[in-house]
Design an enzyme around this catalytic site. Structure first.
Site, PDB file in Angstrom:
ATOM      1  N   PHE A 114       0.808  -1.228   0.000  1.00 56.88           N
ATOM      2  CA  PHE A 114       0.000   0.000   0.000  1.00 56.88           C
ATOM      3  C   PHE A 114       0.840   1.277   0.000  1.00 56.88           C
ATOM      4  O   PHE A 114       0.349   2.333  -0.377  1.00 56.88           O
ATOM      5  CB  PHE A 114      -0.990  -0.009   1.181  1.00 56.88           C
ATOM      6  CG  PHE A 114      -0.586   0.784   2.373  1.00 56.88           C
ATOM      7  CD1 PHE A 114       0.288   0.269   3.311  1.00 56.88           C
ATOM      8  CD2 PHE A 114      -1.077   2.074   2.564  1.00 56.88           C
ATOM      9  CE1 PHE A 114       0.664   1.010   4.413  1.00 56.88           C
ATOM     10  CE2 PHE A 114      -0.708   2.819   3.659  1.00 56.88           C
ATOM     11  CZ  PHE A 114       0.170   2.294   4.584  1.00 56.88           C
ATOM     12  N   LYS A 115       2.109   1.192   0.393  1.00 59.71           N
ATOM     13  CA  LYS A 115       2.923   2.406   0.441  1.00 59.71           C
ATOM     14  C   LYS A 115       3.091   3.052  -0.934  1.00 59.71           C
ATOM     15  O   LYS A 115       3.337   4.250  -1.039  1.00 59.71           O
ATOM     16  CB  LYS A 115       4.262   2.116   1.091  1.00 59.71           C
ATOM     17  CG  LYS A 115       4.082   1.816   2.573  1.00 59.71           C
ATOM     18  CD  LYS A 115       5.368   1.610   3.323  1.00 59.71           C
ATOM     19  CE  LYS A 115       5.090   1.380   4.793  1.00 59.71           C
ATOM     20  NZ  LYS A 115       4.393   0.102   5.068  1.00 59.71           N
TER      21      LYS A 115
END
Ligand SMILES: *Cc1c(COP(=O)(O)O)cnc(C)c1O
Length: 468
Positions: A114-115
């Protein structure tokens, strides 16, 4: 009037977006937050402004935070470019699990975690701001796995940025190493340190602490306290909560540094209808303590199956604390200073009682993480990663028949944590082609001893500002 940014510790000057982007931490040690919460526009609340895709929603949601820093058309272009490389047309697709539970997949970016959602945009904003100023920086960071590759992918080939990422030699997974070392870009510099992750972090801290070296090499960071990362993450909360059928939704968020779930809180402050946040932790449960008792005490970090959440002090909690203390920076600074000295914090019981309406903390251990992966696979054939499993287990425990829907944020592709998944379901998760191909590519990496002067000399070489 455009938003200004103030420090949570009340003793740093207010800044514009561009300065906050490059500064990261405030000069008084605090974190930057907007001086007021802009309200989501009706277009944003429709969930499908403009052409109806993720990039248009993202521009609409974030615009009030950056208004004044870019012409709107240019910002729109940067946002569109940031999400063009995601391998799903919806960028953050929702998958229904049944029983009022949903998964929102946040792992369709280039490094499958998700980063990417924040960093793909932040890398572009950084480069744009540096171009405007005619400046260049060298980003230095340490990684135990995920963050390094997301940062590298975010800034590769950007003109004004060199990036040097330290990882502990032989102590990260093959896939994680290959995701960093096979990047064939002249501005990307991988360093394998003969030591542990803590050694890598200590080396980075020492370089930043040396103010002469820091200035000479124009060192910079893109860590999770950067306001722009939080800002970029608010968008998918809006995408989920504006979907028909998901009114008054709750979110279950697997949490480490508290950056992801804090972005949800920001979306709610902007007027998004959200019921509750379930803050899901692994065995490192300091946040569970905080949200159940209003107090927390630091202990040591335990390694778990969900390593990106193996954190004791969640730095972004400071932004929530600032809100809970009525945006009183001096009180926030005192509370945190005291916490640093004593290792303990207790907030006022009235504040703590208020917290329970909107937040709840749930701890999920490794055994339950594994059984959650196994159960879902047996029931549906779907495979999830251990971080997502922590979020799902927490959601299942909290959910009662009468509650509204819960969206669990799926923060990594299962193939990134193949060993933990295999232990749960008896087979390896399918490898996406992008990962499978890496094994055949040449790797670029410099191996160095755990020695500050050797590492500094290498950073100076990479940044092109070699010391005399
Ligand atoms: C970073 C990360 C988290 C934790 O996110 P925070 O913003 O630090 O709370 C959870 N899952 C994965 C896979 C991550 O990479």
């Amino acid at each position: 009037m455009s938003v200004k940014y103030i420090s949570t510790r009340g003793r740093a000057p207010a800044l514009d977006f561009g300065d906050v982007l490059l500064a990261g931490l405030a000069a008084d040690g605090g974190l930057y937050v907007p001086d007021r919460w802009p309200v989501l526009s009706p277009e944003a609340l429709s969930g499908r402004p403009g052409r109806g895709d993720y990039a248009d929603l993202a521009t609409e949601v974030m615009w009030p935070f950056v208004d004044g820093a870019y012409p709107r058309a240019r910002f729109d272009e940067l946002v569109r470019d940031a999400y063009a490389g995601f391998d799903h047309p919806e960028v953050t697709p929702l998958v229904e699990l049944g029983d009022g539970l949903w998964l929102m997949e946040l792992f369709h970016g280039p490094t499958l975690a998700f980063k990417d959602i924040a960093l793909q945009l932040v890398g572009r904003l950084f480069d744009e701001e540096l171009t405007r100023r005619g400046e260049q920086v060298t980003i230095v960071g340490a990684t135990s796995g995920d963050t390094g590759s997301a940062a590298i992918e975010a800034v590769r080939d950007r003109e004004n940025i060199q990036i040097v990422i330290l990882h502990p030699h032989g102590r990260i997974s093959e896939v994680q190493r290959q995701q960093m070392t096979t990047v064939d870009s002249a501005n990307v510099h991988n360093v394998a340190i003969e030591g542990t992750f803590d050694d890598c972090q200590d080396l980075v801290k020492a370089m930043f602490a040396d103010s002469a070296f820091r200035a000479e090499q124009r060192l910079s960071a893109v860590n999770s306290i950067n306001w722009a990362r939080v800002m970029a993450q608010t968008v998918y909360y809006v995408a989920a909560a504006t979907r028909p059928g998901l009114e008054q939704v709750s979110f279950s968020v697997p949490t480490g540094n508290f950056g992801n779930v804090l972005a949800g809180h920001v979306a709610r402050q902007m007027g998004l209808a959200i019921d509750r946040f379930i803050v899901a932790s692994n065995r490192n449960d300091i946040l569970t303590q905080f949200f159940t008792t209003g107090s927390m005490a630091i202990t040591e970090v335990h390694p778990t199956l969900s390593p990106s959440m193996d954190i004791q002090v969640s730095s972004n909690l400071e932004r929530l604390l600032f809100e809970l203390l009525d945006r009183d920076g001096i009180r926030t600074a005192e509370t945190l200073e005291d916490f640093r000295q004593t290792g303990q914090m207790q907030i006022d019981y009235r504040i703590s009682a208020d917290l329970h309406r909107e937040w709840c903390g749930v701890r999920v251990d490794d055994a339950e993480t594994t059984s959650t992966i196994a159960d879902l696979y047996r029931e549906t054939g779907m495979v999830i990663d251990p971080h997502t499993a922590v979020g799902l287990a927490a959601a299942r425990r909290i959910r009662r028949g009468s509650d509204g829907p819960i969206v669990v944020l799926a923060t990594a592709h299962p193939a990134k944590f193949g060993d933990a998944v295999e232990a749960a379901i008896g087979e390896c998760p399918p490898m996406p082609p992008a990962l499978a191909e890496l094994a055949d590519r040449p790797e670029r990496c410099e191996r160095l001893p755990n020695d500050l002067s050797a590492v500094k000399a290498h950073v100076a070489h990479c940044s092109g500002h070699a010391s005399q």
